[in-house]
Design a protein around this motif. Sequence first.
Motif: not given
Length: 262
Positions: A160, A162, A258, A260
Amino acid sequence: MQLGPDIAAVVTGGASGLGRATAQALIAAGCRVALFDRNADIGPGVAAEIGATFCHVDVTDQGSVDAGFAAARAANGQERVLVNCAGGSVGGPNKTVARSKEDGAIVPYPIDHYRATLELNLVGTFRCIVGAAAGMMTLPPTADGDRGAIVNTASVAGEEGQVGQISYASAKAGIIGMTLVVARDLAAEAIRCNTILPGIFDTPLLARAKPQVKAALGAMVPFPKRLGRADEYARLALEMIRNPYFNGEDVRLDGAIRMQPR
């Protein structure tokens, strides 16, 4: 694998943060530990403090890594354990392609930063895996049937990433991607490989952050609402090493966070 005085280990990035905590945990379990680190200012002192051997190693340089393994083996014997904690990001956050806030000019990502980040994290990790595994193959199996155990450090950014994390996320995703293949490649030699994906941890990378920034980051974690601690990483690393059926796994250690986009 039963940890004790007959087990030698190498921890990269071992002079601080996750690496230091893992080295301390291995030493507490009775192992002989060598720290690979390029920080020669603090490395020898840390090694003396915790009872390890310091090897001045830059994981981006093959000759340095080869010399490090030679020095570690001369001091402690052939390692059965490798924990890869060396890593970081080269350059600040940058988008793949951005627009200058000053004049709107189109600014491509600096490729030298991208290449350097991959060399430090991804290639450096693989370089140390190859060096350690080649040595482990010369050993007889332990009572548990394994010759060696490797633990790598990726990041939740590998799943994940960014905005602005393209090079770091790419490198960590590569480490995640190599885990099962390395485990399969080395299965016939009884060498295991696993990877930890830390979330937001209180490490030297956050040392300069203001207390309110750390508090805000910790509040993002569902539970427990705090930053991860280096000793928590070390505990999982040791379980991966000790448990003979733990192989080919990528495990998040993140308090259920998690990430963003921003």
